[in-house]
Design a protein around this motif. Structure first.
Motif, PDB file in Angstrom:
ATOM      1  N   LEU A   1      -1.629 -10.437  76.743  1.00 28.93           N
ATOM      2  CA  LEU A   1      -2.642  -9.392  76.559  1.00 28.93           C
ATOM      3  C   LEU A   1      -4.009 -10.010  76.271  1.00 28.93           C
ATOM      4  O   LEU A   1      -5.031  -9.575  76.823  1.00 28.93           O
ATOM      5  CB  LEU A   1      -2.245  -8.460  75.416  1.00 28.93           C
ATOM      6  CG  LEU A   1      -1.144  -7.433  75.685  1.00 28.93           C
ATOM      7  CD1 LEU A   1      -0.794  -6.702  74.405  1.00 28.93           C
ATOM      8  CD2 LEU A   1      -1.559  -6.435  76.765  1.00 28.93           C
ATOM      9  N   ASP A   2      -4.023 -10.990  75.421  1.00 31.33           N
ATOM     10  CA  ASP A   2      -5.297 -11.643  75.065  1.00 31.33           C
ATOM     11  C   ASP A   2      -5.895 -12.369  76.276  1.00 31.33           C
ATOM     12  O   ASP A   2      -7.124 -12.378  76.455  1.00 31.33           O
ATOM     13  CB  ASP A   2      -5.088 -12.625  73.919  1.00 31.33           C
ATOM     14  CG  ASP A   2      -4.849 -11.916  72.589  1.00 31.33           C
ATOM     15  OD1 ASP A   2      -5.294 -10.756  72.460  1.00 31.33           O
ATOM     16  OD2 ASP A   2      -4.215 -12.511  71.700  1.00 31.33           O
ATOM     17  N   ARG A   3      -5.053 -12.943  77.100  1.00 30.80           N
ATOM     18  CA  ARG A   3      -5.547 -13.682  78.268  1.00 30.80           C
ATOM     19  C   ARG A   3      -6.262 -12.773  79.269  1.00 30.80           C
ATOM     20  O   ARG A   3      -7.184 -13.205  79.960  1.00 30.80           O
ATOM     21  CB  ARG A   3      -4.410 -14.432  78.964  1.00 30.80           C
ATOM     22  CG  ARG A   3      -3.874 -15.626  78.192  1.00 30.80           C
ATOM     23  CD  ARG A   3      -2.858 -16.389  79.016  1.00 30.80           C
ATOM     24  NE  ARG A   3      -3.471 -16.998  80.204  1.00 30.80           N
ATOM     25  CZ  ARG A   3      -2.774 -17.640  81.152  1.00 30.80           C
ATOM     26  NH1 ARG A   3      -1.453 -17.726  81.053  1.00 30.80           N
ATOM     27  NH2 ARG A   3      -3.396 -18.172  82.191  1.00 30.80           N
ATOM     28  N   VAL A   4      -5.833 -11.529  79.358  1.00 26.15           N
ATOM     29  CA  VAL A   4      -6.468 -10.603  80.309  1.00 26.15           C
ATOM     30  C   VAL A   4      -7.551  -9.771  79.635  1.00 26.15           C
ATOM     31  O   VAL A   4      -8.124  -8.880  80.274  1.00 26.15           O
ATOM     32  CB  VAL A   4      -5.419  -9.675  80.965  1.00 26.15           C
ATOM     33  CG1 VAL A   4      -4.415 -10.475  81.763  1.00 26.15           C
ATOM     34  CG2 VAL A   4      -4.717  -8.793  79.930  1.00 26.15           C
ATOM     35  N   ASP A   5      -7.837 -10.055  78.346  1.00 26.87           N
ATOM     36  CA  ASP A   5      -8.856  -9.302  77.602  1.00 26.87           C
ATOM     37  C   ASP A   5      -8.552  -7.800  77.704  1.00 26.87           C
ATOM     38  O   ASP A   5      -9.316  -7.011  78.258  1.00 26.87           O
ATOM     39  CB  ASP A   5     -10.250  -9.616  78.162  1.00 26.87           C
ATOM     40  CG  ASP A   5     -11.361  -9.086  77.266  1.00 26.87           C
ATOM     41  OD1 ASP A   5     -11.058  -8.621  76.146  1.00 26.87           O
ATOM     42  OD2 ASP A   5     -12.540  -9.120  77.683  1.00 26.87           O
TER      43      ASP A   5
ATOM     44  N   ASP B   1       6.800  -9.609  72.154  1.00 19.09           N
ATOM     45  CA  ASP B   1       6.895 -10.843  71.381  1.00 19.09           C
ATOM     46  C   ASP B   1       5.554 -11.581  71.413  1.00 19.09           C
ATOM     47  O   ASP B   1       4.542 -11.041  71.886  1.00 19.09           O
ATOM     48  CB  ASP B   1       8.020 -11.728  71.926  1.00 19.09           C
ATOM     49  CG  ASP B   1       7.809 -12.097  73.395  1.00 19.09           C
ATOM     50  OD1 ASP B   1       6.774 -11.675  73.976  1.00 19.09           O
ATOM     51  OD2 ASP B   1       8.676 -12.780  73.965  1.00 19.09           O
ATOM     52  N   HIS B   2       5.562 -12.793  70.902  1.00 14.76           N
ATOM     53  CA  HIS B   2       4.320 -13.575  70.857  1.00 14.76           C
ATOM     54  C   HIS B   2       3.780 -13.828  72.261  1.00 14.76           C
ATOM     55  O   HIS B   2       2.559 -13.797  72.479  1.00 14.76           O
ATOM     56  CB  HIS B   2       4.575 -14.902  70.139  1.00 14.76           C
ATOM     57  CG  HIS B   2       3.381 -15.807  70.118  1.00 14.76           C
ATOM     58  ND1 HIS B   2       2.264 -15.558  69.318  1.00 14.76           N
ATOM     59  CD2 HIS B   2       3.096 -16.951  70.820  1.00 14.76           C
ATOM     60  CE1 HIS B   2       1.371 -16.512  69.521  1.00 14.76           C
ATOM     61  NE2 HIS B   2       1.844 -17.366  70.415  1.00 14.76           N
ATOM     62  N   ALA B   3       4.674 -14.058  73.216  1.00 13.49           N
ATOM     63  CA  ALA B   3       4.246 -14.320  74.596  1.00 13.49           C
ATOM     64  C   ALA B   3       3.526 -13.116  75.184  1.00 13.49           C
ATOM     65  O   ALA B   3       2.549 -13.255  75.936  1.00 13.49           O
ATOM     66  CB  ALA B   3       5.441 -14.702  75.456  1.00 13.49           C
TER      67      ALA B   3
END
Length: 366
Positions: A129-133, A122-124
């Motif tokens: 994923l984006d937060r951990v690059d 989902d969006h979360a």
């Protein structure tokens, strides 16, 4: 189950038997088969208990057990309820802060957690994923010194490609991984390249297959087949077998022609055997053509095997070649069978190979 869960944060760090934590995890996983497992975990305030296992002073084995169990719980019935509840705790912050844990066991557990959470997607999850690059993170994990970490990274990579067939960030990551010249690659990078190729080829997705065959074209794969490291060569052979499944007759002939130009006799024989092994299951070649290709490769393989064996004279080579090309082999349209493969592979990978390898080793010593 509740008692086991509540005692998990208090497992002694003095336990020597590392399998005990695996046994605890196996027992806890059995509980997840229940339809009401998630509801019971929520009623027990299980997230608070699991969060206690993620403290800096916690035994890394306990931490890894808790993280892996939580990941598995996402796959249980109503697991999305648990996933939503996780985002109201400090567990998500732990996931972000420990993406590069110094402990291999925790890195494996972290990758397992993210792999299981990908089924929710989902969006979360995308935000996490984006937060951990994730592209750079996956590159680091693919180059990890631990085999188990690399294997777990491949599983996550496969899931992400399955969720988003051609992710531009992941595609760029793989192209970057392969781009470094072969001569400058470390053994770890070679293993990462081949593990990535094998993972993507096993997905059986048409778009992914096109991408893989473009990035891991024959000239890219070929030097791995002749690497000095036996483990690299073996993994490259595994990749070759998968590549052959989706190559047409012309592609197989070009591959065999490239192998014919090599002087590494024993390695060439193994490559030819790998090609023949997969011909019956090739989806691009008709049965009669597959049989002719198989016999052509067998002819080449036997010729190579016999010509480099000092105990064999030219008449023996002619005899075997005559047997391979006699009768109505050229005209038959019968599909190649398992017995044909066994016969061909027996001739290519006979015990004479051991004798050849022994002689090569003696020559190297001299």
């Amino acid at each position: 189950m509740r008692g086991v869960l509540e005692q998990l944060p208090h497992m002694s760090g003095q336990i020597v038997d590392g399998t005990r934590h695996e046994k605890v995890l196996s027992y806890m996983r059995l509980f997840l088969a229940s339809d009401a497992a998630v509801e019971q975990l929520m009623s027990w305030n299980a997230l608070r208990t699991l969060a206690e296992c993620l403290q800096p002073q916690s035994d890394m084995r306990v931490t890894a057990t808790a993280v892996r169990f939580l990941g598995d719980a996402f796959r249980a019935r109503n697991g999305k309820v648990l996933w939503t509840a996780v985002h109201a705790t400090q567990i998500v912050e732990w996931v972000v802060d420990n993406a590069d844990s110094p402990h291999a066991l925790v890195r494996v557990a972290w990758l397992h957690f993210m792999c299981q959470a990908s089924y929710i997607n989902d969006h979360a999850y995308a935000e996490l994923l984006d937060r951990v690059d994730y592209p750079r993170l996956l590159l680091r994990r693919l180059l990890d010194s631990s085999y188990f970490v690399v294997a777990s990274a491949c599983m996550l990579l496969g899931r992400l490609f399955h969720v988003n067939t051609i992710d531009p960030k992941l595609s760029a990551l793989i192209e970057q991984l392969v781009a470094r010249p072969f001569a400058l690659q470390t053994s770890a990078r070679k293993a990462a390249v081949l593990a990535t190729a094998q993972t993507l080829l096993l997905l059986k997705n048409k778009d992914v297959q096109v991408f893989v065959h473009r990035v891991f074209a024959q000239p890219v794969l070929e030097p791995y087949l002749y690497d000095v490291d036996r483990l690299v060569r073996d993994r490259a052979l595994d990749v070759l077998e998968l590549v052959v499944l989706d190559v047409d007759a012309m592609g197989v002939r070009e591959l065999v022609a490239a192998l014919a130009r090599r002087v590494d006799g024993c390695v060439v024989l193994r490559c030819l055997a790998a090609v023949v092994k997969q011909l019956p299951w090739n989806r691009c070649i008709e049965g009669g053509e597959a049989r002719r290709l198989g016999l052509m490769i067998a002819n080449m393989g036997v010729s190579l095997l016999l010509s480099i064996h000092p105990a064999v004279d030219g008449s023996d080579v002619d005899t075997v070649q005559t047997q391979l090309t006699s009768s109505d082999v050229d005209s038959t349209e019968a599909p190649i069978t398992s017995s044909d493969v066994d016969s061909i592979q027996t001739q290519i990978t006979s015990s004479d190979v051991d004798s050849i390898q022994t002689q090569v080793a003696k020559a190297a010593q001299q």
